[in-house]
Design an enzyme around this catalytic site. Sequence first.
Site, PDB file in Angstrom:
ATOM      1  N   GLU A 483     117.465 -48.386   0.172  1.00  0.00           N
ATOM      2  CA  GLU A 483     117.708 -48.919  -1.167  1.00  0.00           C
ATOM      3  C   GLU A 483     118.269 -47.777  -2.020  1.00  0.00           C
ATOM      4  O   GLU A 483     119.446 -47.694  -2.242  1.00  0.00           O
ATOM      5  CB  GLU A 483     116.424 -49.512  -1.757  1.00  0.00           C
ATOM      6  CG  GLU A 483     116.712 -50.227  -3.064  1.00  0.00           C
ATOM      7  CD  GLU A 483     115.730 -51.345  -3.373  1.00  0.00           C
ATOM      8  OE1 GLU A 483     114.766 -51.538  -2.619  1.00  0.00           O
ATOM      9  OE2 GLU A 483     115.939 -52.027  -4.397  1.00  0.00           O
ATOM     10  N   GLU A 758     105.315 -48.203  -5.741  1.00  0.00           N
ATOM     11  CA  GLU A 758     106.190 -49.242  -6.282  1.00  0.00           C
ATOM     12  C   GLU A 758     105.419 -50.308  -7.060  1.00  0.00           C
ATOM     13  O   GLU A 758     105.901 -50.864  -8.048  1.00  0.00           O
ATOM     14  CB  GLU A 758     106.895 -49.911  -5.086  1.00  0.00           C
ATOM     15  CG  GLU A 758     107.796 -51.037  -5.440  1.00  0.00           C
ATOM     16  CD  GLU A 758     108.640 -51.468  -4.251  1.00  0.00           C
ATOM     17  OE1 GLU A 758     108.289 -51.130  -3.104  1.00  0.00           O
ATOM     18  OE2 GLU A 758     109.659 -52.133  -4.489  1.00  0.00           O
TER      19      GLU A 758
HETATM   20  C1  BGC Z   1     113.569 -51.890  -6.654  1.00  0.00           C
HETATM   21  C2  BGC Z   1     112.980 -51.779  -8.024  1.00  0.00           C
HETATM   22  C3  BGC Z   1     113.865 -52.580  -8.927  1.00  0.00           C
HETATM   23  C4  BGC Z   1     113.735 -54.029  -8.511  1.00  0.00           C
HETATM   24  C5  BGC Z   1     114.448 -54.987  -9.416  1.00  0.00           C
HETATM   25  C6  BGC Z   1     113.405 -53.313  -6.250  1.00  0.00           C
HETATM   26  O1  BGC Z   1     113.789 -53.554  -4.959  1.00  0.00           O
HETATM   27  O2  BGC Z   1     113.018 -50.989  -5.774  1.00  0.00           O
HETATM   28  O3  BGC Z   1     112.554 -50.574  -8.377  1.00  0.00           O
HETATM   29  O4  BGC Z   1     113.704 -52.368 -10.259  1.00  0.00           O
HETATM   30  O5  BGC Z   1     114.041 -54.194  -7.154  1.00  0.00           O
HETATM   31  O6  BGC Z   1     114.859 -56.171  -8.883  1.00  0.00           O
END
Ligand code: BGC
Length: 909
Positions: A483, A758
């Site tokens: 990501e 997270e």
């Molecule tokens: C990310 C987040 C992000 C979110 C928003 C996630 O997969 O890791 O930190 O803000 O998606 O959709």
Amino acid sequence: MRVVSLGIVGLLFCALGQVSAESPVLKPVNLRCQGFVDPLGIDAKKPALSWIVASEDPSVRGQMQSAYQVMVADEGSNEILWDSGKVEGSNSIHIPYNGKPLRSHRRYVWKVRVWNREDQVSEWSGPQSWSTGFLEEGWPPEWIGGTGRTQRLRKEFALPKPVKRAWVYASALGLYELRLNGRKVGDDWYAPGWTDYRTRVQYQCHDVTGLLQKGRNAIGAELAPGWYMGRIAWFAKDMYGKEVAFAARLHVEFEDGTQQVVGTDKTWQAGTSPVTDSDMQDGDRYDARLEQPGWDAPNFNDAAWKPVSIVKLKKEPVLVAQAEPSIGVLAEVAPVKVGEPKPGLFVYDLGENITGVVRIKAKGAAGTTLTLQHAERLNADGTLDLTNLKLAKATDVHILKGQGEEVFQPKFTFHGFRYFSVQGPAKAPALADVTGLVTGNRVEQAGTLNTYEDDLNRVLENIHRTLRNSFLSVPMDSSQRSERLGWTGDANVMAATSAYMFDAWRFFAKWQTDILDAQSLNDGGKDEGYMPNVAPKWKSPGKGHAGSGGGWGDVGVNLPYVLWLRYGDTKIIEESYVRMQKWLVFLESKLEEGIVPNSAQIARAGDWENVDDDTFKDVVATAYYALDLMQMAEMAEAIGKTTDAAHYREQYQKVRAAFIGKWVSGNGLVAKGSQTAQVFALYIGLYPDGKKEAVLEKLVENIEAHGNHLTTGYLGTQWLLHVLADNGRLDVAYAILQQTTQPSWIFMTSMEQTTLWESWDTLGSDGNFLNEKRTSLGHSALGSAGDWMFQAIGGLVPDSKHPGFHHFYICPRPGGTLKQAEMGYPSPYGKIATRWIIKGNKMVLEVEVPVNATATIMLPAMQADRITEGGKPAAASPGVAFLESKEGTTRYKVGSGTYSFMLPFGARK
Ligand code: BGC
């Protein structure tokens, strides 16, 4: 004493009256150009100059710069290009160069002197400098390349005369490492950094005078896919292009004044690299048997190399000087232990989660393969848990050439990890032979805060480390899985904390450009005005990242606000203004009965990661729209657009009315009454007059119903403690901050965790994943408590009337079990420090205010007659002006100097 005009801060200060008549002589120090010391390759035509005003005797209170003079000269010709003359006022940051037009590839030297309050002038500062990159002509580069995802390029050239000075400018579509005469140029990693390569590519500038010689020379570049062609997030590779390419210009000035330029063109040769494969997520593969010693030095036999081709792009991106702090190795971390969970699988623990790579020393027969894999967590059997990496292989492979000790250090990849495994050698490499290298932007450390409570200090440390690990050309959500994006919501909620912990101005200013580039490219270049969810963007294969979201896209307004408030940068407002307006016009065009509707395009993520206490997405998006309008009004005013400011205030009132009409009940419940909805209403003023108490009460009820736990996600968390403390419920703020059970920050830092997660429930108390979907163990977005801790515990609060901490508030709010704290913050005007301690029914607060700044001290006591400073009644103390005692707080105004207040301290809510 001659009275000079001191500007608004000076006038405030003059009201203090009782200061020493003798002002010591001042001294300008820490001169910076565009935030950097002696930067190279600057392309701003009016770079921002800053200095800090020091004093030969800082103990004398109330010292202030009353005027300054800046001189700038062309180093080559000695011509004075700018003499500002004596400019009255206390400004000492972001002073735009205002002399004759600058020229490209020149070095400019500058110095400054300042006057004190008694009109005595300082010595001139020592000269500092900046060099210019490409100012006018831009740089139409010849992009060159060979074949393959990784490759090497080289050229030999002759320099007929002794070299006086040489600068090289270089960039790549992909990543590059530059070499000259057998040596690496500079110590940058991952150059040229990540931008939207379709629009803009950064170039780096290095002084290479010492690397060149009269006679034959060789220049070389090693290329890898990087962000340009590697996998971005979970999407495919080749997101920006299909061929890596390189461009450079070497400008050489000889001692006799003549010049020579060596640039990329078709005379270069292309060869293969021992880095046989590379991807930022998957890892580097290095085969030492393929090394070609001397490839980057003169007189190398490159008969087997092929002429490069010129890489033509459909649309040329602009080349801009690197705007962010350079990227490199920030720290080396030695592993603390090694185990062997399976025969031949050696697993090391670095003791902390990092972003970076492992350097390994090894000996062995040619062809021996070392395989290193990286992870944040171990399985119960001691092997690496790779589940949360998703597609990222996080594997580096090194193949030995079999010639004594070999040192491997991957250079075109990074991993988010605490543990790594080594496979290949028969015996575990010694701990001393493996080192974790932390890589990231060289963003300087800023504030420090000691709460004297181990668990809270650990929370601060983990917030700090998580942020450090996230600053890699863009503020990444996390660095381990497939990501690693610049999610705008995450950095938005962390900007205020980041600005306390780091000198993050230049890093975020560069990213603001990425945000605006992404805005202008949204939806295939339609440029409707909406700000992005992630920046930079890329050739989006789906609609996934097209839209914005309450709290996400708003970053385009909220980030310049933070950079202005904390660093005093008004230029970022000017540069972003039209685009910020466009965003607000876009939102306005979507309003339905005054509300930002819940649509996939503009209200996407909502209060992400809340704990079963969701907030309607239109509540979130509308509240953020109102916040944007408030901030825009202040920013418009700061750059003199008062009509606009009035318009934004009016618009805010309309949104506020619509919000209240739709969502705020008479009993204070906001929408469904989620903690975040209540917090938003309180923070952004979205409640009817007289209803603040009721809204607060509903928030507290919710918190109490959850046993003093928060349930807020990324968005609500950032202001939760603020609204409680600011509205008389400091007790509840501390109860949440010091909560040890899940969900809480302290819980998140238990179990030897070294970075934030997270989600509040990423791990359960058994240390296993509880939330199978949100498994990142290094995610910064829940760390926004840092901002409140610096404000309430450290006591430092900025003032938007005097941005950049020219004036600030010192307002420590002891609570919970805290008995003392200590904070230091290198503000743009110099060091601010506080230290407080509670002893019995007394509180002592020591404060340091830098020269050229003023502060309002807010003490948690009403009995002004019982407050002392330096042992004397505070109101009578030199340089301390009593302002008022109101609502449980007594206020004083002070100028620079150190102060020691003592006040009665009782049981307070
Ligand atoms: C990310 C987040 C992000 C979110 C928003 C996630 O997969 O890791 O930190 O803000 O998606 O959709």
